[in-house]
Scaffold this motif. Structure first.
Motif, PDB file in Angstrom:
ATOM      1  N   GLY A  32     -12.022   1.974  31.978  1.00 50.15           N
ATOM      2  CA  GLY A  32     -11.564   1.691  33.325  1.00 50.15           C
ATOM      3  C   GLY A  32     -10.335   0.810  33.385  1.00 50.15           C
ATOM      4  N   VAL A  33      -9.660   0.619  32.253  1.00 47.42           N
ATOM      5  CA  VAL A  33      -8.426  -0.167  32.201  1.00 47.42           C
ATOM      6  C   VAL A  33      -7.268   0.820  32.333  1.00 47.42           C
ATOM      7  N   PHE A  34      -6.627   0.843  33.492  1.00 43.28           N
ATOM      8  CA  PHE A  34      -5.643   1.884  33.798  1.00 43.28           C
ATOM      9  C   PHE A  34      -4.290   1.555  33.173  1.00 43.28           C
ATOM     10  N   SER A  35      -4.276   1.487  31.834  1.00 44.60           N
ATOM     11  CA  SER A  35      -3.039   1.221  31.108  1.00 44.60           C
ATOM     12  C   SER A  35      -2.486   2.532  30.554  1.00 44.60           C
ATOM     13  N   LEU A  36      -1.196   2.765  30.815  1.00 48.75           N
ATOM     14  CA  LEU A  36      -0.519   3.964  30.309  1.00 48.75           C
ATOM     15  C   LEU A  36       0.553   3.581  29.289  1.00 48.75           C
ATOM     16  N   ALA A  37       0.400   2.392  28.696  1.00 44.94           N
ATOM     17  CA  ALA A  37       1.420   1.875  27.787  1.00 44.94           C
ATOM     18  C   ALA A  37       1.429   2.581  26.436  1.00 44.94           C
ATOM     19  N   ARG A  84      -4.699  -5.049  37.957  1.00 45.57           N
ATOM     20  CA  ARG A  84      -5.796  -4.097  37.950  1.00 45.57           C
ATOM     21  C   ARG A  84      -5.338  -2.793  38.601  1.00 45.57           C
ATOM     22  N   GLY A  85      -6.004  -1.703  38.261  1.00 47.43           N
ATOM     23  CA  GLY A  85      -5.815  -0.432  38.941  1.00 47.43           C
ATOM     24  C   GLY A  85      -4.388   0.070  38.946  1.00 47.43           C
ATOM     25  N   LEU A  86      -3.929   0.459  40.140  1.00 46.23           N
ATOM     26  CA  LEU A  86      -2.610   1.052  40.294  1.00 46.23           C
ATOM     27  C   LEU A  86      -1.509   0.101  39.853  1.00 46.23           C
ATOM     28  N   TYR A  87      -1.674  -1.204  40.112  1.00 46.15           N
ATOM     29  CA  TYR A  87      -0.647  -2.172  39.728  1.00 46.15           C
ATOM     30  C   TYR A  87      -0.500  -2.234  38.208  1.00 46.15           C
ATOM     31  N   GLY A  89      -1.252   0.276  36.196  1.00 42.06           N
ATOM     32  CA  GLY A  89      -0.631   1.537  35.813  1.00 42.06           C
ATOM     33  C   GLY A  89       0.872   1.523  36.008  1.00 42.06           C
ATOM     34  N   MET A  90       1.340   0.995  37.121  1.00 41.78           N
ATOM     35  CA  MET A  90       2.780   0.931  37.385  1.00 41.78           C
ATOM     36  C   MET A  90       3.482  -0.007  36.410  1.00 41.78           C
ATOM     37  N   ALA A  91       2.842  -1.133  36.089  1.00 42.11           N
ATOM     38  CA  ALA A  91       3.452  -2.075  35.147  1.00 42.11           C
ATOM     39  C   ALA A  91       3.591  -1.449  33.765  1.00 42.11           C
ATOM     40  N   THR A  92       2.587  -0.714  33.319  1.00 38.69           N
ATOM     41  CA  THR A  92       2.660  -0.106  31.993  1.00 38.69           C
ATOM     42  C   THR A  92       3.613   1.093  31.977  1.00 38.69           C
TER      43      THR A  92
END
Length: 291
Positions: A32-37, A84-87, A89-92
């Protein structure tokens, strides 16, 4: 059989690399960790391996790539700890785009838009397969029964997980670091397979690839990325005659999987097995009632 492996070596190596890419996305989606890095770390691993494989040898180059990615992933995890969440995802995603921008702009090191050529094609089925097995083993152990419960608790309710004594901050950071190292491993072996590397290979297209692999295969365990990697590798070969429709088929397949099989092919297989098991249990009971 040996001739088949020899003639399809590049295809099999690609499937193994895709499997590792899928693992790098599966570990964060499962928790559940929305990281796309992972896409950005793929680029870091790829360029490190491509630049160091000739002077140091492929094995040392891969180790250096993983060490560098691990250190950078730890720093990234500290920076995004409160997101968390979308934030998150956007940061990564921003991190991924930063890596791509550096690859385009740092001509003296990365070759700029032209990329790198003449990279020693040192990858073999034995070496890449061994690395894929090690990566799979690490993920499987961390997501075993005890570790899997911690991960599931983090995904379901972080506040509840914290109340149960789970150090959610460290678990989130460890998940981001593991995802980054796995992404770097996939990147490190890729230029050793093809002998070339360009900046367009990482970034958002790789995010789409990783998510596609996990959506098709399933995020429940390491088996999902393995299934998804095989499908994504085989589809271009199957669709070779209708190459112009490839993106349409990919899009339609993803939409169908999301609507009708949100747990992926792995989830479908588990549901079918459970249904068959229930039928086998009901059959003797029905026979007994008929007597």
């Amino acid at each position: 059989m040996i001739e088949w492996f020899a003639s399809n070596e590049t295809l099999l190596l690609t499937a193994l690399a895709y499997h590792i890419v899928g693992l790098s996305f599966q570990v964060v989606l499962r928790s559940g960790v929305f990281s796309l890095a992972a896409a950005g770390f793929w680029g870091i691993g790829a360029y490190t391996s491509a630049l160091l494989s000739e002077p140091l040898g492929w094995a040392v180059a891969v180790v250096v790539a993983l060490a560098l990615a691990g250190a950078l992933a730890l720093g990234l995890a500290a920076v995004v700890a409160r997101l968390r969440g979308l934030y998150l995802g956007m940061a990564t995603i921003a991190f991924d785009l930063l890596v791509v921008s550096l690859a385009y702009g740092w001509d003296s090191l990365t070759g700029g838009a032209l990329g790198l050529f003449g990279i020693p094609r040192s990858a073999t089925l034995l070496s890449v397969g061994g690395l894929a097995v090690v990566a799979t083993f690490v993920v499987a152990m961390l997501q075993s029964r005890a570790g899997g419960r911690f991960v599931d608790a983090l995904r379901t309710d972080e506040t509840l997980a914290r109340s149960l004594g789970i150090e959610t901050g460290r678990l989130r950071a460890a998940t981001i670091v593991l995802s980054g190292v796995l992404g770097a491993l996939a990147g490190a072996v890729t230029p050793l397979i093809f002998g070339v590397l360009g900046p367009e290979e990482s970034g958002f297209p790789l995010v789409v690839l990783g998510l596609t692999i996990v959506v098709i295969g399933g995020s429940g365990s390491w088996v999902g990325p393995a299934i998804g990697a095989l499908v994504v590798t085989a589809l271009p070969e199957v669709l070779r005659g209708v190459d112009e429709w490839r993106d349409v088929v990919y899009g339609a397949l993803i939409v169908l999987m999301v609507i009708f099989a949100p747990s992926g092919l792995l989830g479908l297989a588990r549901s079918a097995r459970q249904g068959l098991r229930r039928r086998l249990v009901r059959a003797p009971a029905a026979e007994g009632a008929g007597r």
